[in-house]
Design a protein around this motif. Sequence first.
Motif, PDB file in Angstrom:
ATOM      1  N   SER A 292      34.879  43.922  34.178  1.00 45.45           N
ATOM      2  CA  SER A 292      34.297  43.861  32.834  1.00 45.45           C
ATOM      3  C   SER A 292      33.526  42.559  32.671  1.00 45.45           C
ATOM      4  CB  SER A 292      35.387  43.946  31.753  1.00 45.45           C
ATOM      5  OG  SER A 292      36.135  45.133  31.879  1.00 45.45           O
ATOM      6  N   TRP A 293      32.288  42.660  32.233  1.00 40.71           N
ATOM      7  CA  TRP A 293      31.464  41.484  31.978  1.00 40.71           C
ATOM      8  C   TRP A 293      31.777  40.945  30.585  1.00 40.71           C
ATOM      9  CZ3 TRP A 293      28.947  38.010  34.554  1.00 40.71           C
ATOM     10  CH2 TRP A 293      28.002  37.193  33.915  1.00 40.71           C
ATOM     11  N   VAL A 294      31.947  39.616  30.486  1.00 48.85           N
ATOM     12  CA  VAL A 294      32.240  38.965  29.209  1.00 48.85           C
ATOM     13  C   VAL A 294      31.035  38.098  28.839  1.00 48.85           C
ATOM     14  CG1 VAL A 294      33.898  37.611  27.898  1.00 48.85           C
ATOM     15  CG2 VAL A 294      34.658  38.882  29.932  1.00 48.85           C
ATOM     16  N   PRO A 295      30.130  38.595  27.972  1.00 51.25           N
ATOM     17  CA  PRO A 295      28.874  37.884  27.689  1.00 51.25           C
ATOM     18  C   PRO A 295      29.060  36.484  27.131  1.00 51.25           C
ATOM     19  CG  PRO A 295      28.754  40.147  26.902  1.00 51.25           C
ATOM     20  CD  PRO A 295      30.179  39.904  27.299  1.00 51.25           C
ATOM     21  N   SER A 296      30.013  36.288  26.226  1.00 49.42           N
ATOM     22  CA  SER A 296      30.167  34.984  25.589  1.00 49.42           C
ATOM     23  C   SER A 296      30.597  33.914  26.588  1.00 49.42           C
ATOM     24  CB  SER A 296      31.182  35.063  24.443  1.00 49.42           C
ATOM     25  OG  SER A 296      32.460  35.433  24.934  1.00 49.42           O
ATOM     26  N   LEU A 297      31.322  34.318  27.617  1.00 44.47           N
ATOM     27  CA  LEU A 297      31.771  33.372  28.639  1.00 44.47           C
ATOM     28  C   LEU A 297      30.841  33.344  29.845  1.00 44.47           C
ATOM     29  CD1 LEU A 297      35.608  34.197  28.681  1.00 44.47           C
ATOM     30  CD2 LEU A 297      34.455  32.365  27.431  1.00 44.47           C
ATOM     31  N   ASN A 298      29.960  34.345  29.945  1.00 42.08           N
ATOM     32  CA  ASN A 298      29.078  34.491  31.106  1.00 42.08           C
ATOM     33  C   ASN A 298      29.902  34.588  32.388  1.00 42.08           C
ATOM     34  OD1 ASN A 298      26.414  34.868  31.970  1.00 42.08           O
ATOM     35  ND2 ASN A 298      26.255  32.748  32.666  1.00 42.08           N
ATOM     36  N   LEU A 299      31.020  35.328  32.300  1.00 38.30           N
ATOM     37  CA  LEU A 299      31.943  35.476  33.416  1.00 38.30           C
ATOM     38  C   LEU A 299      32.285  36.949  33.622  1.00 38.30           C
ATOM     39  CD1 LEU A 299      34.493  32.613  32.582  1.00 38.30           C
ATOM     40  CD2 LEU A 299      32.617  32.507  34.248  1.00 38.30           C
ATOM     41  N   LEU A 300      32.692  37.278  34.845  1.00 40.35           N
ATOM     42  CA  LEU A 300      33.146  38.624  35.178  1.00 40.35           C
ATOM     43  C   LEU A 300      34.665  38.635  35.231  1.00 40.35           C
ATOM     44  CD1 LEU A 300      32.510  41.545  36.226  1.00 40.35           C
ATOM     45  CD2 LEU A 300      32.688  40.578  38.539  1.00 40.35           C
ATOM     46  N   MET A 301      35.300  39.518  34.451  1.00 43.00           N
ATOM     47  CA  MET A 301      36.740  39.679  34.514  1.00 43.00           C
ATOM     48  C   MET A 301      37.069  40.792  35.501  1.00 43.00           C
ATOM     49  SD  MET A 301      39.581  40.719  31.630  1.00 43.00           S
ATOM     50  CE  MET A 301      39.413  42.473  31.978  1.00 43.00           C
ATOM     51  N   ALA A 302      37.919  40.472  36.475  1.00 42.03           N
ATOM     52  CA  ALA A 302      38.341  41.443  37.481  1.00 42.03           C
ATOM     53  C   ALA A 302      39.860  41.490  37.500  1.00 42.03           C
ATOM     54  CB  ALA A 302      37.802  41.050  38.852  1.00 42.03           C
ATOM     55  N   SER A 303      40.421  42.693  37.534  1.00 40.42           N
ATOM     56  CA  SER A 303      41.871  42.825  37.511  1.00 40.42           C
ATOM     57  C   SER A 303      42.318  43.889  38.501  1.00 40.42           C
ATOM     58  CB  SER A 303      42.362  43.185  36.106  1.00 40.42           C
ATOM     59  OG  SER A 303      41.837  44.445  35.705  1.00 40.42           O
ATOM     60  N   GLY A 304      43.528  43.712  39.011  1.00 45.37           N
ATOM     61  CA  GLY A 304      44.120  44.685  39.909  1.00 45.37           C
ATOM     62  C   GLY A 304      45.621  44.500  39.952  1.00 45.37           C
ATOM     63  N   SER A 305      46.346  45.550  40.328  1.00 50.01           N
ATOM     64  CA  SER A 305      47.804  45.473  40.387  1.00 50.01           C
ATOM     65  C   SER A 305      48.301  46.147  41.652  1.00 50.01           C
ATOM     66  CB  SER A 305      48.428  46.120  39.149  1.00 50.01           C
ATOM     67  OG  SER A 305      48.092  47.495  39.077  1.00 50.01           O
TER      68      SER A 305
ATOM     69  N   GLY B 178      58.898  45.883  42.064  1.00 50.84           N
ATOM     70  CA  GLY B 178      58.225  46.078  40.784  1.00 50.84           C
ATOM     71  C   GLY B 178      56.717  46.028  40.917  1.00 50.84           C
ATOM     72  N   VAL B 179      56.036  46.012  39.789  1.00 50.09           N
ATOM     73  CA  VAL B 179      54.575  45.984  39.766  1.00 50.09           C
ATOM     74  C   VAL B 179      54.108  44.560  39.475  1.00 50.09           C
ATOM     75  CG1 VAL B 179      52.487  46.909  38.696  1.00 50.09           C
ATOM     76  CG2 VAL B 179      54.502  48.369  38.964  1.00 50.09           C
ATOM     77  N   SER B 180      53.198  44.054  40.285  1.00 45.67           N
ATOM     78  CA  SER B 180      52.611  42.737  40.066  1.00 45.67           C
ATOM     79  C   SER B 180      51.095  42.866  40.101  1.00 45.67           C
ATOM     80  CB  SER B 180      53.075  41.745  41.145  1.00 45.67           C
ATOM     81  OG  SER B 180      52.685  42.198  42.433  1.00 45.67           O
ATOM     82  N   GLY B 181      50.412  41.891  39.537  1.00 46.02           N
ATOM     83  CA  GLY B 181      48.959  41.953  39.501  1.00 46.02           C
ATOM     84  C   GLY B 181      48.357  40.622  39.129  1.00 46.02           C
ATOM     85  N   ASN B 182      47.028  40.613  39.043  1.00 47.23           N
ATOM     86  CA  ASN B 182      46.345  39.401  38.621  1.00 47.23           C
ATOM     87  C   ASN B 182      45.075  39.743  37.864  1.00 47.23           C
ATOM     88  OD1 ASN B 182      44.064  39.615  40.574  1.00 47.23           O
ATOM     89  ND2 ASN B 182      45.671  39.272  42.087  1.00 47.23           N
ATOM     90  N   ILE B 183      44.686  38.826  37.014  1.00 51.44           N
ATOM     91  CA  ILE B 183      43.439  38.914  36.248  1.00 51.44           C
ATOM     92  C   ILE B 183      42.671  37.633  36.527  1.00 51.44           C
ATOM     93  CG2 ILE B 183      42.426  39.159  33.947  1.00 51.44           C
ATOM     94  CD1 ILE B 183      45.271  40.185  33.078  1.00 51.44           C
ATOM     95  N   LYS B 184      41.442  37.767  37.012  1.00 47.12           N
ATOM     96  CA  LYS B 184      40.643  36.593  37.341  1.00 47.12           C
ATOM     97  C   LYS B 184      39.294  36.664  36.627  1.00 47.12           C
ATOM     98  CE  LYS B 184      42.632  35.807  41.949  1.00 47.12           C
ATOM     99  NZ  LYS B 184      42.343  35.650  43.394  1.00 47.12           N
ATOM    100  N   PHE B 185      38.832  35.490  36.205  1.00 45.39           N
ATOM    101  CA  PHE B 185      37.504  35.362  35.597  1.00 45.39           C
ATOM    102  C   PHE B 185      36.613  34.630  36.592  1.00 45.39           C
ATOM    103  CE2 PHE B 185      40.222  36.228  32.064  1.00 45.39           C
ATOM    104  CZ  PHE B 185      39.431  36.884  31.128  1.00 45.39           C
TER     105      PHE B 185
ATOM    106  N   VAL C 203      37.401  30.877  37.833  1.00 52.23           N
ATOM    107  CA  VAL C 203      37.626  29.726  36.958  1.00 52.23           C
ATOM    108  C   VAL C 203      38.905  29.859  36.142  1.00 52.23           C
ATOM    109  CG1 VAL C 203      35.169  29.191  36.828  1.00 52.23           C
ATOM    110  CG2 VAL C 203      36.171  30.749  35.152  1.00 52.23           C
ATOM    111  N   TRP C 204      39.525  31.035  36.153  1.00 51.63           N
ATOM    112  CA  TRP C 204      40.798  31.223  35.444  1.00 51.63           C
ATOM    113  C   TRP C 204      41.510  32.413  36.044  1.00 51.63           C
ATOM    114  CZ3 TRP C 204      41.730  33.328  29.833  1.00 51.63           C
ATOM    115  CH2 TRP C 204      43.031  32.979  29.413  1.00 51.63           C
ATOM    116  N   GLU C 205      42.798  32.274  36.248  1.00 49.95           N
ATOM    117  CA  GLU C 205      43.601  33.358  36.807  1.00 49.95           C
ATOM    118  C   GLU C 205      44.883  33.521  36.009  1.00 49.95           C
ATOM    119  OE1 GLU C 205      45.672  34.848  41.003  1.00 49.95           O
ATOM    120  OE2 GLU C 205      44.709  32.874  40.878  1.00 49.95           O
ATOM    121  N   ILE C 206      45.210  34.778  35.708  1.00 45.23           N
ATOM    122  CA  ILE C 206      46.456  35.118  35.033  1.00 45.23           C
ATOM    123  C   ILE C 206      47.258  35.998  35.979  1.00 45.23           C
ATOM    124  CG2 ILE C 206      47.500  36.195  33.001  1.00 45.23           C
ATOM    125  CD1 ILE C 206      44.746  35.850  31.602  1.00 45.23           C
ATOM    126  N   LYS C 207      48.399  35.515  36.441  1.00 45.07           N
ATOM    127  CA  LYS C 207      49.233  36.280  37.347  1.00 45.07           C
ATOM    128  C   LYS C 207      50.262  37.071  36.557  1.00 45.07           C
ATOM    129  CE  LYS C 207      48.713  33.537  41.528  1.00 45.07           C
ATOM    130  NZ  LYS C 207      49.409  32.867  42.660  1.00 45.07           N
TER     131      LYS C 207
END
Length: 477
Positions: free
Chosen positions: A293-306, A312-319, A328-332
């Motif tokens: 997903s493109w985030v225009p206000s941040l000019n960054l691409l959000m990519a996620s996968g699990s 159990g289920v684990s994943g990450n979200i990266k910008f 520039v940012w990762e949510i595990k």
Amino acid sequence: MPPFTQSGPISNGFPLTNQKINHQNHHPSTNIITIDVGGQLFQTTKQTLTLGGSNTLLSNIFDSSEPDSINNIPFIDRDPELFSILLSLLRTGNLPSKAKAFDIQDIIFEAEFYGISDLLVQSQSNPSQFEAFDLEKSVILPLSGRDSPSAIATTPNGSVHVSHGSKITSFDWSLQRKSTTLTSFTAIDSLLALSPNVVAAGATDFSGLQILDLDLGFVRETLNWENATKSSSTVQAIGISPELLFTSFESGRRNSNSIMVYDLNSFKVVTKIAQNEIFGANLDSAIPSTKLSWVPSLNLLMASGSHSSPSGVSGNIKFWDIRSGNAVWEIKESADCFSDIAVSDTLSAVFKIGINSGEVSYIDLRNFGSDNSWSYLGDTRKLNNDKKVKEGFGCTIETHGNQVFCGKQGNLELWSEVLMGSSNNVKDRIFRKNALGRVKDLGGNRITNMGFGGNKMFVARKDQQCIEVWQSSTRRF
């Protein structure tokens, strides 16, 4: 008789019975135009007739008449009732309520005759007429064959492309079936509209991203990722920005993945980011991005996968910063990992449905990079559920405008932010939940896909060979 000739005097939308003819209406200096359509007399202004465009039949009517003679009123040999509807469209920008008594195709044909079909499309697919709180299931679009929808791709004017099995079926803005195209895919898992007639399509078990022209019925381009093992490159997700096309690839051996960035016009490679090679038991590198997903206000691409494992289920979200190629940012994610995720630029937040709890939560993007904790909107007591329950398994979430839509098994939920004064504290944000649809709309098979285009929401369900169209009851044609 030809469709456009000269006739007798005109009125303002009703037959002239005992009315006196105002000869001044035909004087060159007056702004009033009189027209005879199918024997019924109408009266309007030059400005109204030109609202559909400068080169339409209606905009040129007053240039062809002889204003000094009451016997030279323009005559159009067409249906006067349909003309009355289109005249109202010209005057207000919307179809009148009486249009519901007519078949939409009759109105479309008539609008094409007068050259104002673009105005009709605009009035019936304007995103500003999307009223989330008033959505109701209004139309069912049947699909041919036995396959259920696997992906939905919408366009801004309200047309939609639906993949089912190896086929893609297209419906125009008026929900009329345009075409069904047979592709080389066994099944299509990712579908994105690049224009009203061109889509990008990919599959998790078939190599390459295909750019398909659905009107002409051919493959314009096939895009591949040249991975280190020289194996096939299957598509896991597709995303788009105003200038770029993003594709998440995974090698056929499933030991490497990457996100390729293409120029949206030429489809030439711009750069490559997020490349991973799997080494040993490093599961994080094994997770390809399954949502972009493109985030225009941040000019960054959000990519996620699990990734699902015995623990159990684990994943990450990266910008990702496309220019530098850096995350520039990762949510595990581990505890209550996302079943599905969406980002809203309007609401400045990332939303997820927890796979264990089945509840919605968010991270405020105004705290970008500094806070990885989720704020739960639903029942926090479900966070301690046994992980084997997985109440959120198969749930979907999408954002549209300033609303968040959730497919909770067979039901639809709408989350909206409640404005609370002028506080700038992100912890003060309050969201409220609403159930969508009438009682008869509730329940049904599990919702698998949602899409938004124009003033419509499109919904697909598991094991159903159709698409539901949800529209505002006040705006529906």
